[in-house]
Design a protein around this motif. Structure first.
Motif, PDB file in Angstrom:
ATOM      1  N   ILE A  43       0.870  -1.168   0.000  1.00 40.31           N
ATOM      2  CA  ILE A  43       0.000   0.000   0.000  1.00 40.31           C
ATOM      3  C   ILE A  43       0.910   1.222   0.000  1.00 40.31           C
ATOM      4  N   GLU A  44       0.622   2.179  -0.874  1.00 41.04           N
ATOM      5  CA  GLU A  44       1.501   3.342  -1.038  1.00 41.04           C
ATOM      6  C   GLU A  44       0.654   4.595  -1.245  1.00 41.04           C
ATOM      7  N   ILE A  45       0.951   5.652  -0.507  1.00 41.13           N
ATOM      8  CA  ILE A  45       0.163   6.887  -0.584  1.00 41.13           C
ATOM      9  C   ILE A  45       0.454   7.683  -1.856  1.00 41.13           C
ATOM     10  N   ASP A  46       1.686   7.591  -2.351  1.00 44.25           N
ATOM     11  CA  ASP A  46       2.080   8.363  -3.532  1.00 44.25           C
ATOM     12  C   ASP A  46       1.617   7.637  -4.804  1.00 44.25           C
ATOM     13  N   MET A  47       0.740   8.271  -5.547  1.00 45.57           N
ATOM     14  CA  MET A  47       0.146   7.624  -6.725  1.00 45.57           C
ATOM     15  C   MET A  47       1.186   7.261  -7.776  1.00 45.57           C
ATOM     16  N   ALA A  48       2.194   8.113  -7.991  1.00 51.29           N
ATOM     17  CA  ALA A  48       3.216   7.828  -8.998  1.00 51.29           C
ATOM     18  C   ALA A  48       4.016   6.586  -8.618  1.00 51.29           C
ATOM     19  N   ALA A  49       4.387   6.467  -7.334  1.00 49.79           N
ATOM     20  CA  ALA A  49       5.144   5.295  -6.880  1.00 49.79           C
ATOM     21  C   ALA A  49       4.281   4.040  -6.957  1.00 49.79           C
ATOM     22  N   ALA A  50       3.009   4.144  -6.563  1.00 52.66           N
ATOM     23  CA  ALA A  50       2.104   2.996  -6.633  1.00 52.66           C
ATOM     24  C   ALA A  50       1.927   2.538  -8.078  1.00 52.66           C
ATOM     25  N   THR A  51       1.790   3.481  -8.987  1.00 53.25           N
ATOM     26  CA  THR A  51       1.639   3.160 -10.413  1.00 53.25           C
ATOM     27  C   THR A  51       2.885   2.470 -10.947  1.00 53.25           C
ATOM     28  N   GLN A  52       4.061   2.952 -10.527  1.00 54.50           N
ATOM     29  CA  GLN A  52       5.324   2.338 -10.940  1.00 54.50           C
ATOM     30  C   GLN A  52       5.405   0.889 -10.465  1.00 54.50           C
ATOM     31  N   ALA A  53       4.976   0.651  -9.220  1.00 60.39           N
ATOM     32  CA  ALA A  53       5.004  -0.710  -8.680  1.00 60.39           C
ATOM     33  C   ALA A  53       4.043  -1.626  -9.420  1.00 60.39           C
ATOM     34  N   VAL A  54       2.847  -1.133  -9.704  1.00 55.99           N
ATOM     35  CA  VAL A  54       1.857  -1.934 -10.436  1.00 55.99           C
ATOM     36  C   VAL A  54       2.367  -2.243 -11.843  1.00 55.99           C
ATOM     37  N   ALA A  55       3.004  -1.251 -12.474  1.00 56.74           N
ATOM     38  CA  ALA A  55       3.550  -1.452 -13.820  1.00 56.74           C
ATOM     39  C   ALA A  55       4.634  -2.524 -13.825  1.00 56.74           C
ATOM     40  N   ALA A  56       5.295  -2.713 -12.679  1.00 52.78           N
ATOM     41  CA  ALA A  56       6.319  -3.752 -12.554  1.00 52.78           C
ATOM     42  C   ALA A  56       5.710  -5.107 -12.210  1.00 52.78           C
ATOM     43  N   GLY A  57       4.377  -5.178 -12.157  1.00 50.63           N
ATOM     44  CA  GLY A  57       3.707  -6.452 -11.899  1.00 50.63           C
ATOM     45  C   GLY A  57       3.490  -6.776 -10.441  1.00 50.63           C
ATOM     46  N   LEU A  58       3.606  -5.781  -9.569  1.00 54.53           N
ATOM     47  CA  LEU A  58       3.458  -6.009  -8.128  1.00 54.53           C
ATOM     48  C   LEU A  58       2.034  -5.705  -7.670  1.00 54.53           C
ATOM     49  N   ALA A  59       1.611  -6.388  -6.608  1.00 50.73           N
ATOM     50  CA  ALA A  59       0.257  -6.210  -6.060  1.00 50.73           C
ATOM     51  C   ALA A  59       0.255  -5.029  -5.097  1.00 50.73           C
ATOM     52  N   VAL A  60       0.088  -3.832  -5.638  1.00 51.64           N
ATOM     53  CA  VAL A  60       0.142  -2.603  -4.846  1.00 51.64           C
ATOM     54  C   VAL A  60      -1.104  -1.782  -5.117  1.00 51.64           C
ATOM     55  N   ILE A  61      -1.662  -1.202  -4.050  1.00 49.01           N
ATOM     56  CA  ILE A  61      -2.777  -0.276  -4.200  1.00 49.01           C
ATOM     57  C   ILE A  61      -2.374   1.081  -3.639  1.00 49.01           C
ATOM     58  N   GLN A  62      -3.023   2.113  -4.134  1.00 51.45           N
ATOM     59  CA  GLN A  62      -2.791   3.441  -3.595  1.00 51.45           C
ATOM     60  C   GLN A  62      -3.658   3.581  -2.357  1.00 51.45           C
ATOM     61  N   GLY A  63      -3.039   3.982  -1.235  1.00 54.74           N
ATOM     62  CA  GLY A  63      -3.794   4.103   0.011  1.00 54.74           C
ATOM     63  C   GLY A  63      -2.989   4.796   1.088  1.00 54.74           C
ATOM     64  N   ASP A  64      -3.640   5.029   2.205  1.00 54.64           N
ATOM     65  CA  ASP A  64      -3.109   5.812   3.308  1.00 54.64           C
ATOM     66  C   ASP A  64      -3.114   4.967   4.583  1.00 54.64           C
ATOM     67  N   ALA A  65      -1.955   4.815   5.211  1.00 56.46           N
ATOM     68  CA  ALA A  65      -1.843   3.992   6.415  1.00 56.46           C
ATOM     69  C   ALA A  65      -2.737   4.495   7.539  1.00 56.46           C
ATOM     70  N   ASP A  66      -2.918   5.799   7.629  1.00 57.32           N
ATOM     71  CA  ASP A  66      -3.717   6.362   8.715  1.00 57.32           C
ATOM     72  C   ASP A  66      -5.199   6.009   8.607  1.00 57.32           C
TER      73      ASP A  66
END
Length: 199
Positions: A43-66
């Motif tokens: 889970i990653e708050i920064d949309m650009a980083a989350a998009t990069q991870a998803v593009a690499a084939g990883l199971a990542v969603i954009q979200g906020d830990a709080d």
């Protein structure tokens, strides 16, 4: 991978179910998936980083830990990781509580505000420190809850968490030799790594 991520990877057994909060570009997830056959999600708050991870084939969603951890079911993961993010969340105590609700173990890394260079900088210059770990000016830093190793031990005791393993290291990967002395580790460790569980 960053030093604390390499140390975290060493703590996670093969085949574990892992949630990495604040996973960035997914470097830890990619490593755990490839090297340890982990079911690793992020889970990653920064949309650009989350998009990069998803593009690499990883199971990542954009979200906020709080706010978003409350939506995960109890016991969904073996390990929940929060690397260099604790000091940047709004409610660190609640984030830890949620981590240990949804995971059997929590692994937390953070820069140690009690390090001697930070103390010296404040004492000698009267200004917020700039070190290799604390590398942004006070007006640009995302850190809103800096803490020390002793502070974190105190919070774990207050909330009844068991510290299964802990260590302090410098930015070059040298582990502090004061394994039995949180006071000395607090003075000389640039960053800390804790593995926790509930009682």
């Amino acid at each position: 991978m960053r030093l604390d991520l390499r140390l975290i990877a060493e703590m996670i057994p093969r085949g574990a179910r892992v949630l990495d909060i604040g996973c960035g570009d997914g470097a830890l997830l990619a490593h755990l998936t490839a090297e340890k056959a982990a079911d690793a999600r992020g889970i990653e708050i920064d949309m650009a980083a989350a998009t990069q991870a998803v593009a690499a084939g990883l199971a990542v969603i954009q979200g906020d830990a709080d706010h978003d951890l409350a939506f995960y079911p109890d016991g969904a993961f073996d390990y929940v990781v929060l690397s260099r993010t604790l000091q940047a969340v709004e409610k660190p105590r609640e984030v830890l509580r949620q981590m240990l609700r949804i995971g059997r173990h929590a692994i937390v890394s953070f820069p140690n505000f009690g390090h001697w260079m930070v103390r010296w900088h404040l004492l000698a210059k009267g200004r917020m420190p700039m070190t290799s770990t604390w590398h942004r000016a006070w007006y640009e830093t995302p850190n809103i809850h800096p803490c020390t190793i002793r502070d974190f031990f105190g919070l774990c005791a207050l909330d009844g968490y068991v510290v299964e393993e802990w260590l302090a290291v410098d930015e070059h990967g040298l582990k502090a030799p004061w394994r039995r002395s949180p006071r000395l580790a607090n003075l000389f460790g640039e960053q800390a790594l804790f593995q926790l569980r509930r009682r």
